[in-house]
Scaffold this motif. Structure first.
Motif, PDB file in Angstrom:
ATOM      1  N   GLU A  12       0.807  -1.223   0.000  1.00  0.00           N
ATOM      2  CA  GLU A  12       0.000   0.000   0.000  1.00  0.00           C
ATOM      3  C   GLU A  12       0.841   1.275   0.000  1.00  0.00           C
ATOM      4  O   GLU A  12       0.321   2.351  -0.277  1.00  0.00           O
ATOM      5  CB  GLU A  12      -0.981   0.002   1.175  1.00  0.00           C
ATOM      6  CG  GLU A  12      -0.357   0.091   2.545  1.00  0.00           C
ATOM      7  CD  GLU A  12       0.235  -1.216   3.077  1.00  0.00           C
ATOM      8  OE1 GLU A  12       0.875  -1.160   4.145  1.00  0.00           O
ATOM      9  OE2 GLU A  12       0.090  -2.274   2.431  1.00  0.00           O
ATOM     10  N   ALA A  17       0.736   2.030  -5.770  1.00  0.00           N
ATOM     11  CA  ALA A  17      -0.433   2.410  -4.975  1.00  0.00           C
ATOM     12  C   ALA A  17      -0.737   3.895  -5.123  1.00  0.00           C
ATOM     13  O   ALA A  17      -1.906   4.301  -5.176  1.00  0.00           O
ATOM     14  CB  ALA A  17      -0.215   2.046  -3.500  1.00  0.00           C
ATOM     15  N   ASP A  38      -9.419  -3.558  -5.601  1.00  0.00           N
ATOM     16  CA  ASP A  38      -8.049  -3.803  -5.168  1.00  0.00           C
ATOM     17  C   ASP A  38      -7.949  -5.308  -4.905  1.00  0.00           C
ATOM     18  O   ASP A  38      -8.393  -5.807  -3.871  1.00  0.00           O
ATOM     19  CB  ASP A  38      -7.757  -2.989  -3.904  1.00  0.00           C
ATOM     20  CG  ASP A  38      -6.354  -3.182  -3.371  1.00  0.00           C
ATOM     21  OD1 ASP A  38      -5.714  -4.225  -3.664  1.00  0.00           O
ATOM     22  OD2 ASP A  38      -5.891  -2.296  -2.620  1.00  0.00           O
ATOM     23  N   ALA A  41      -6.255  -6.420  -1.577  1.00  0.00           N
ATOM     24  CA  ALA A  41      -7.043  -6.058  -0.394  1.00  0.00           C
ATOM     25  C   ALA A  41      -8.315  -6.906  -0.298  1.00  0.00           C
ATOM     26  O   ALA A  41      -8.760  -7.233   0.807  1.00  0.00           O
ATOM     27  CB  ALA A  41      -7.395  -4.576  -0.427  1.00  0.00           C
TER      28      ALA A  41
END
Length: 194
Positions: A12, A17, A38, A41
């Protein structure tokens, strides 16, 4: 416009990112409805299991394990990929997403004679924001597989005439902050026209 953003980077705090965040920020500022996916994630499982492969051509059942992702893809009018190029290819999680979600009956059909028929005509526009560790010349000499796949194969399954904007920052291993800042500005400028 409804835009599905597919982001693939596990860190991240990476420059990838930051590119992804800028991209989403700009698209939302333009008034688009952004579905920000994402993959890391969300814990997407990129492994094609034995059963996934057995069911691959059976359109009655092939999307069962990835149905929410198929629904998101089919709801989109544009698709944007945001990822680093690793070993001249996609990160495994993104490659797995393409293999498991862009299925027969979703992005294409196969005729009785084996003919390939694109059908992801809800996607009218493609975008790509990526980084390469290698330089432009090396990437060219290696054939640039990600660019070829996204600007040719992926574009072919989308709506006829779908436009593709491909933004790449090469030689990430030798970039300085000012070059990365300039690329962020380029991303902002390009997607501000969407």
């Amino acid at each position: 416009m409804r835009i599905l953003v597919l982001f693939a980077h596990p860190v991240e705090t990476s420059f990838g990112a930051a590119l992804h965040a800028k991209l989403v920020e700009v698209l939302r500022a333009r008034g688009h409805k952004v579905d920000d996916c994402d993959l890391n994630a969300e814990g997407f499982d990129p492994v094609m299991s034995r059963q996934d492969r057995i069911d691959y051509h059976n359109v009655a059942v092939n999307r069962a394990r990835v149905a929410p992702y198929v629904d998101r893809l089919l709801a989109a009018e544009a698709l944007v990929f945001s990822f680093p190029v690793w070993n001249m290819g996609f990160p495994a999680i993104l490659k797995g997403f393409v293999d498991k979600v862009f299925l027969p009956g979703v992005s294409f059909t196969l005729g009785e004679d084996g003919s390939y028929n694109p059908r992801l005509h809800n996607i009218k526009r493609l975008g790509v924001v990526c980084t390469y560790g290698g330089g432009r010349l090396l990437t060219f000499m290696m054939g640039d597989p990600p660019r070829r796949f996204l600007t040719r194969s992926m574009r072919r399954i989308c709506a006829p005439g779908a436009r593709c904007d491909y933004l790449a920052l090469h030689d990430m291993n030798h970039t300085r902050p000012e070059r990365r800042a300039a690329f962020l500005e380029k991303v902002e400028a390009k997607f501000s026209t969407w």
